[in-house]
Design an enzyme around this catalytic site. Structure first.
Site, mmCIF file in Angstrom:
data_model
loop_
_atom_site.group_PDB
_atom_site.id
_atom_site.type_symbol
_atom_site.label_atom_id
_atom_site.label_comp_id
_atom_site.label_asym_id
_atom_site.label_seq_id
_atom_site.Cartn_x
_atom_site.Cartn_y
_atom_site.Cartn_z
ATOM 1 N N ARG A 131 35.772 43.449 30.184
ATOM 2 C CA ARG A 131 34.796 43.165 31.238
ATOM 3 C C ARG A 131 34.261 44.456 31.845
ATOM 4 N NH1 ARG A 131 35.438 42.925 37.309
ATOM 5 N NH2 ARG A 131 37.247 44.177 36.814
ATOM 6 N N LEU A 177 45.462 48.738 43.644
ATOM 7 C CA LEU A 177 44.511 49.641 43.042
ATOM 8 C C LEU A 177 44.149 50.850 43.893
ATOM 9 C CD1 LEU A 177 43.358 48.840 40.370
ATOM 10 C CD2 LEU A 177 41.218 48.370 41.525
ATOM 11 N N HIS A 224 43.800 48.740 34.583
ATOM 12 C CA HIS A 224 43.137 49.789 35.356
ATOM 13 C C HIS A 224 44.094 50.983 35.382
ATOM 14 C CE1 HIS A 224 41.287 51.915 38.678
ATOM 15 N NE2 HIS A 224 40.246 51.111 38.575
ATOM 16 N N PHE A 267 27.927 52.103 38.189
ATOM 17 C CA PHE A 267 29.245 51.530 37.933
ATOM 18 C C PHE A 267 29.564 51.718 36.459
ATOM 19 C CE2 PHE A 267 32.304 48.177 39.515
ATOM 20 C CZ PHE A 267 32.568 48.814 40.706
ATOM 21 N N ARG A 300 37.882 54.070 31.530
ATOM 22 C CA ARG A 300 39.071 53.383 32.023
ATOM 23 C C ARG A 300 40.163 53.157 30.978
ATOM 24 N NH1 ARG A 300 37.725 48.137 35.825
ATOM 25 N NH2 ARG A 300 36.718 49.384 37.407
ATOM 26 N N HIS A 338 44.763 44.140 35.562
ATOM 27 C CA HIS A 338 43.733 44.032 36.586
ATOM 28 C C HIS A 338 42.870 42.779 36.447
ATOM 29 C CE1 HIS A 338 40.966 45.415 39.536
ATOM 30 N NE2 HIS A 338 39.968 45.603 38.705
ATOM 31 N N GLU A 342 38.530 54.399 41.379
ATOM 32 C CA GLU A 342 38.107 55.543 40.589
ATOM 33 C C GLU A 342 37.620 56.706 41.442
ATOM 34 O OE1 GLU A 342 37.490 52.978 36.927
ATOM 35 O OE2 GLU A 342 35.537 53.714 37.543
ATOM 36 N N GLN A 353 42.643 43.236 30.997
ATOM 37 C CA GLN A 353 42.177 44.588 31.287
ATOM 38 C C GLN A 353 43.154 45.342 32.195
ATOM 39 O OE1 GLN A 353 38.605 45.310 33.945
ATOM 40 N NE2 GLN A 353 37.757 45.942 31.987
HETATM 41 C C1 LIG Z 1 41.533 44.722 43.157
HETATM 42 C C2 LIG Z 1 40.400 44.033 42.461
HETATM 43 C C3 LIG Z 1 39.112 44.545 42.557
HETATM 44 C C4 LIG Z 1 38.051 43.902 41.919
HETATM 45 N N1 LIG Z 1 36.798 44.445 42.036
HETATM 46 C C5 LIG Z 1 35.760 43.815 41.439
HETATM 47 C C6 LIG Z 1 34.443 44.335 41.571
HETATM 48 O O1 LIG Z 1 34.224 45.341 42.227
HETATM 49 N N2 LIG Z 1 33.430 43.687 40.971
HETATM 50 C C7 LIG Z 1 33.631 42.540 40.242
HETATM 51 O O2 LIG Z 1 32.657 41.988 39.741
HETATM 52 N N3 LIG Z 1 34.877 42.024 40.111
HETATM 53 C C8 LIG Z 1 35.938 42.630 40.679
HETATM 54 N N4 LIG Z 1 37.200 42.118 40.534
HETATM 55 C C9 LIG Z 1 37.378 40.851 39.843
HETATM 56 C C10 LIG Z 1 36.940 39.668 40.711
HETATM 57 O O3 LIG Z 1 37.288 39.917 42.046
HETATM 58 C C11 LIG Z 1 37.603 38.358 40.303
HETATM 59 O O4 LIG Z 1 37.505 38.206 38.945
HETATM 60 C C12 LIG Z 1 36.937 37.169 40.970
HETATM 61 O O5 LIG Z 1 36.864 37.357 42.344
HETATM 62 C C13 LIG Z 1 37.614 35.856 40.660
HETATM 63 O O6 LIG Z 1 37.012 34.812 41.424
HETATM 64 P P1 LIG Z 1 37.383 33.293 41.211
HETATM 65 O O7 LIG Z 1 36.541 32.503 42.140
HETATM 66 O O8 LIG Z 1 37.315 32.975 39.785
HETATM 67 O O9 LIG Z 1 38.897 33.179 41.617
HETATM 68 P P2 LIG Z 1 39.694 33.559 42.961
HETATM 69 O O10 LIG Z 1 38.869 34.232 43.958
HETATM 70 O O11 LIG Z 1 40.926 34.219 42.501
HETATM 71 O O12 LIG Z 1 40.030 32.142 43.588
HETATM 72 C C14 LIG Z 1 40.957 31.267 43.008
HETATM 73 C C15 LIG Z 1 41.114 30.069 43.910
HETATM 74 O O13 LIG Z 1 41.901 29.086 43.270
HETATM 75 C C16 LIG Z 1 42.864 28.579 44.141
HETATM 76 N N5 LIG Z 1 44.015 28.136 43.376
HETATM 77 C C17 LIG Z 1 44.685 28.815 42.425
HETATM 78 N N6 LIG Z 1 45.705 28.061 41.945
HETATM 79 C C18 LIG Z 1 45.655 26.874 42.602
HETATM 80 C C19 LIG Z 1 46.445 25.700 42.580
HETATM 81 N N7 LIG Z 1 47.512 25.558 41.789
HETATM 82 N N8 LIG Z 1 46.123 24.684 43.408
HETATM 83 C C20 LIG Z 1 45.061 24.795 44.260
HETATM 84 N N9 LIG Z 1 44.296 25.896 44.318
HETATM 85 C C21 LIG Z 1 44.593 26.922 43.507
HETATM 86 C C22 LIG Z 1 43.176 29.736 45.066
HETATM 87 O O14 LIG Z 1 43.650 29.238 46.283
HETATM 88 C C23 LIG Z 1 41.814 30.369 45.224
HETATM 89 O O15 LIG Z 1 41.113 29.729 46.262
HETATM 90 C C24 LIG Z 1 38.283 42.746 41.153
HETATM 91 C C25 LIG Z 1 39.566 42.247 41.054
HETATM 92 C C26 LIG Z 1 40.633 42.890 41.668
HETATM 93 C C27 LIG Z 1 42.004 42.362 41.475
#
Ligand SMILES: Cc1cc2nc3c(=O)[nH]c(=O)nc-3n(C[C@H](O)[C@H](O)[C@H](O)COP(=O)(O)OP(=O)(O)OC[C@H]3O[C@@H](n4cnc5c(N)ncnc54)[C@H](O)[C@@H]3O)c2cc1C
Ligand code: SF4
Ligand code: SF4
Ligand code: FES
Lengths: 345, 567
Positions: free
Chosen positions: B381, B244, B234, B118, B278, B346, B247, B232
């Protein structure tokens, strides 16, 4: 709001009328449809169109959407009477197949309680996931977790790889024919998830899960109509999971259970032991021909095809019931064989 | 309502791990997870690539130490080295833990968890499950939470913290299904609401709800945010949606082509061409667009990612997902024609400032995941480190909150505060004097951010951005909520999200304007080099009397001295 339907193509855009199901429990005594006509260019999805309608025409149109990329499962709805994801469905594609020219009908998923407009309540699905223990209850005690990996073969991984694609969008649930009649029915997505857990060697509660699955409203209620699999937005072979659970149930539980497997078991053992079908022991007697065919035959035939039992010999008695049965059995065998061909990818 | 010991806001990877760990730490606690979408819908499900951990299954000589170094270097030396130490040394354990609980990791030939290379990692250490890693991790965590009997308040929208002096009394939230505003008195609150990159709107790969709600709530309660200027980009997002294109498309030999039919990467990275890092590829595409060599369309200017020369067979066998996405979201079959793309926002490195235990500046309030900023990602990141971050620090925050909960007396949330929130929520529904459309404001916010606070930043542009954001905030005061119903009012929810994005956008722009250097994802054309003497420090943004006030915090160093970041 009704706008005259005047379909034309202009500058790469088509006027499309979205006929949207509306219901607000606070004010409406019954549902109705609103028409919104907007120009749509190629490449636009149904979800983008609904967003456009919400932003520019009527902010009260209510639907769920989140990832907009076909991965979160929020935007399941019926588009021209088929349950699918609004965010991965191209307007022009649907339009080409619309029965009424230039009109796309958008309705909420079926078989789940309606909340408002295109939004249905997902709680029944979550409750069923809980009821059927749709989780791995690990053979490893919590205190030892994190220290070493289970060694899992690629072969085992492949057994549940496809099933873990499920995004719980409930499209299959909306299309399931049994659920229409019986809301208690376990439902295809939950069968799929149960199967995924049951074939995982890390799981310790296979027996417990299975014993729930064979009870009323469980795996034996499925009619093998294949609609769930045909509508699955991730093209998951759900039927393999359902067959898998049934075979597993018969193999590991024998005839201890409810009427479903009891009959299947009796049917199988008749063929096996006596080498002929004995009318008196057939489930037709208790449940009728149709029921037997729909519920037991496909399974039995599949087992026959897998050479678990010798093929049935010619039927011996010429009683009227048996004659009908024999004919139907032959038809059914063909049908199931074809089914298997066309559904196996 | 009976006071909770721990209320977790967010049902993504961070929130769910926090819930599980809190229950494990003290099973007698009263714990709830509140989420605006069903937990399994959270944006964690979108992560395809994988999660990093030095398991050394693939590269036998991989070590935690190398993972630490890659992370620090990748973050352009702005990450706190003690936090990175925690992240990387917990990684193997947490990945195995998930495995032990049922996550269907892809497998190596020797039946161990599979790993792949990666970006930014010296060795292949990214653990994956096909191209659905985040999805399967989220499923596993949700399943385990259901098993443990975690109490979920699904489709509840968090509105505000109830604060008493230096302490939180709990949370106020709206039940989407009924429209009621409800109080959640709680000893501790953990924010795990995900990132804020959706403020770039259709120039973002994020889910519609990645609007930084938790950060905005914390900020309005006086809790400082850290390093908000680091966002960041992409290089290859789809033109219309920002979604997205991975890559892989360039890895298989795709070309980036401008409207003159030129493979312009020759100008920026003669050797690596399309396969440059990137940030470099993003900047190159942006330059082409800014200098007028992009294609114009109503959905914005874009360039081509051309795969047509690869042939139908290769595209079908190796890039089926990419083909499907192009067809579903752009109506373009990459076998026949090039895919319209442009860089897309992203990931948000910034977030609520926390210590290594998830604690924020306010007693009883914690944060984890993309919503928090420990910081382990620094200025940039690495791919695969974010899933790891949410798991490791989600767990830590859950543990800390559970341990500390009983230290605090639960307070009652005054009725007046609930009423105040309800009035605020319904304020936009009055017809008199409210006419601004949220859709337009949201769109304009995304545009001004992409233009002025985007990939290339520069003093006068940033000033313009700050000005425009404050104008949008003014206009927001007149926003109209057209849907006046109580039941599942998504119009209202979107307006509330817009408010959060506007508040946070100000901190992003202010941080970017202040930081007169280029580091990681933050590129100032007027200050093109990293300036360690002046800027090797975190930015803190705090709301004081309605104004963003910037402060700073030193970076915790460790074994690794500052070095130039070259690849
Ligand atoms: C397309 C894409 C691909 C990615 N690929 C990778 C990868 O390959 N590897 C990697 O390490 N990372 C990757 N990332 C980044 C990673 O997915 C995220 O940073 C990570 O999943 C965030 O997790 P989280 O638990 O912090 O938040 P999230 O999974 O975003 O969860 C947020 C939660 O908060 C809740 N919430 C938000 N606001 C409120 C509110 N006002 N009231 C109540 N609930 C609320 C939502 O309902 C949700 O349940 C990627 C991101 C994207 C966009
Ligand atoms: S095959 Fe079974 S589960 Fe699937 S739709 Fe038909 S009845 Fe329902
Ligand atoms: S099985 Fe398919 S259709 Fe059913 S919920 Fe899962 S993804 Fe959706
Ligand atoms: S919005 Fe997530 S699947 Fe459609």
């Amino acid at each position: 709001m009704t706008v005259p339907i005047d379909q034309h193509t202009e500058g790469g855009k088509k006027d499309v009328t979205f006929r949207v199901f509306r219901f607000n429990p606070q004010v409406d005594s019954k549902p109705y449809f609103d028409d919104y006509t907007i120009p749509v260019e190629r490449g636009v999805t149904v979800l983008r169109s609904l967003n456009y309608i919400k932003e520019h025409i009527d902010a009260s149109v209510s639907f769920r959407a989140f990832c907009q990329a076909g991965i979160c499962g929020s935007c399941g709805m019926r588009i021209n009477s088929l349950s699918k994801l609004a965010c991965t469905t191209q307007v022009w594609d649907v339009l080409a197949k619309s029965r009424e020219q230039g009109i796309i009908k958008v309705e909420p998923l079926r078989n789940l309680p309606l909340v408002k407009d295109l939004i249905v309540d997902m709680d029944p699905l979550v409750d069923k996931m809980k009821h059927y223990s749709n989780w791995i209850d690990s053979t490893m005690p919590e205190a030892s977790m994190g220290k070493k990996e289970f060694l899992i073969s690629e072969e085992e991984f492949l057994r549940y790889d496809k099933a873990t694609d499920c995004i719980l969008c409930a499209s299959c649930i909306s299309e399931c024919s049994i659920l229409r009649a019986n809301k208690e029915y376990v439902s295809p997505a939950v069968l799929l998830k149960s199967y995924r857990m049951n074939v995982d060697s890390r799981d310790a509660i296979h027996e417990q899960r299975l014993s729930e699955l064979v009870k009323d409203h469980g795996v034996w209620d499925c009619t093998h109509c294949y609609r769930c699999q045909e509508s699955c937005v991730k093209s998951i072979p759900i039927m393999e999971a359902i067959h898998g659970i049934r075979e597993d149930a018969i193999e590991s539980r024998g005839m201890k259970d409810t009427s479903g497997s009891k009959h299947a078991e009796a049917f199988m053992s008749d063929i096996e032991k006596k080498g002929k079908l004995v009318e008196a022991t057939l489930p037709i007697r208790t449940n009728g021909v149709i029921w037997t065919l729909q519920n037991l035959m496909p399974m039995a035939v599949k087992m026959i095809m897998k050479r678990r039992t010798p093929p049935p010999p010619p039927l011996v008695k010429s009683a009227r019931g048996i004659k009908i049965f024999r004919e139907m059995f032959r038809e059914m065998t063909e049908h199931v064989k074809q089914d298997h061909k066309s559904h196996k990818k | 309502m009976k006071p909770f010991d721990v209320v977790i806001v967010g049902g993504g990877g961070a929130g769910l791990y926090a819930a599980m760990e809190a229950m494990k730490t003290n099973p007698s606690l009263n714990i709830a997870v509140l989420s605006k979408v069903y937990p399994n819908r959270s944006h964690t499900s979108a992560a395809q690539g994988g999660a990093n951990a030095a398991l050394a299954n693939k590269a036998k000589d991989d070590t935690v130490e190398m993972h630490i170094f890659d992370t620090i270097k990748g973050g352009d030396y702005l990450a706190d080295q003690d936090a990175v130490q925690v992240l990387c040394s917990e990684a193997p354990k947490i990945i195995r833990e998930l495995e032990n609980m049922g996550t269907p990791w892809s497998r190596m030939e020797d039946n161990t968890i599979a790993q792949r290379p990666f970006g930014g990692a010296t060795l292949p250490r990214c653990c994956y499950c096909s191209d659905k890693t985040g999805h399967t991790i989220l499923q596993t965590l949700y399943e385990q939470c259901l098993k443990k009997g975690v109490i979920f308040f699904n489709e509840y929208f968090a509105l505000n913290l109830s604060v008493n002096g230096s302490r939180s009394r709990g949370l106020i939230a709206m039940n989407m299904k009924s429209g009621k505003v409800e109080a959640f008195p709680a000893r501790t609150v953990i924010f795990a609401t995900g990132g804020y990159a959706k403020m770039y709107w259709n120039r973002s790969s994020n889910a519609a709800g990645n609007t930084g709600d938790g950060q905005a709530i914390a900020f309005r309660s006086g809790i400082p945010l850290k390093d908000m200027e680091f966002v960041q980009f992409h290089p290859t997002g789809l033109r219309k949606s920002g979604l997205l294109i991975t890559e892989g498309a360039r890895g298989e030999g795709g070309y980036l082509v401008n409207k003159d039919g030129e493979r312009f990467m020759a100008r920026y990275a003669k050797e690596k061409m399309e396969l440059g890092p990137r940030d470099l590829v993003s900047r190159s595409i942006e330059t082409e667009i800014l200098e007028g060599r992009g294609f114009d369309s109503p959905a914005g200017t874009y360039i081509h990612l051309d795969l047509t020369h690869l042939g139908a067979d290769l595209i079908k066998s190796r890039l089926p997902q990419i083909r499907e996405m192009s067809m579903q979201f752009e109506g373009v079959d990459p076998i026949e024609e090039p895919i319209p793309i442009r860089p897309t926002a992203h990931y948000s490195m910034g977030g609520i400032d926390t210590d290594n235990f998830g604690r924020t500046a306010m007693e009883g309030v914690y944060a984890a995941g993309e919503c928090g900023c420990v910081s382990v990602h620094g200025a940039n990141r690495l791919g695969g480190n974010s899933l790891l971050d949410i798991l490791v620090f989600g767990r830590i925050a859950g543990h800390t909150a559970a341990e500390e909960a009983r230290k605090f007396e639960p307070g009652a949330i005054p009725e007046a505060e609930i009423k105040e929130q309800l009035d605020a929520v319904r304020g936009g529904m009055h017809s008199s004097g409210h006419y601004e459309r949220y859709g337009a404001l949201r769109e304009e916010l995304g545009q001004t951010l992409a233009r002025n606070v985007g990939i290339y930043r520069e003093s006068s542009l940033l000033q313009k951005g700050i000005q425009e954001i404050s104008e949008l905030k003014e206009r927001f005061k007149k926003v109209r909520v057209f849907d006046t119903s109580d039941v599942f009012n998504t119009n209202l929810m979107q307006v509330l999200e817009l408010k959060n994005m506007l508040d946070l956008a100000e901190t992003v722009a202010a941080g970017a304007y202040a930081r007169e250097e280029s580091r990681g994802s933050h590129t100032r054309v007027d200050f093109p080099v990293r300036d360690d003497a002046k800027w090797h420090k975190h930015t803190l943004a705090t709301l004081v009397n309605g104004k963003v006030v910037l402060g700073e915090k030193p970076v915790t160093m460790g074994r690794y001295e500052l070095q130039e970041r070259t690849y």
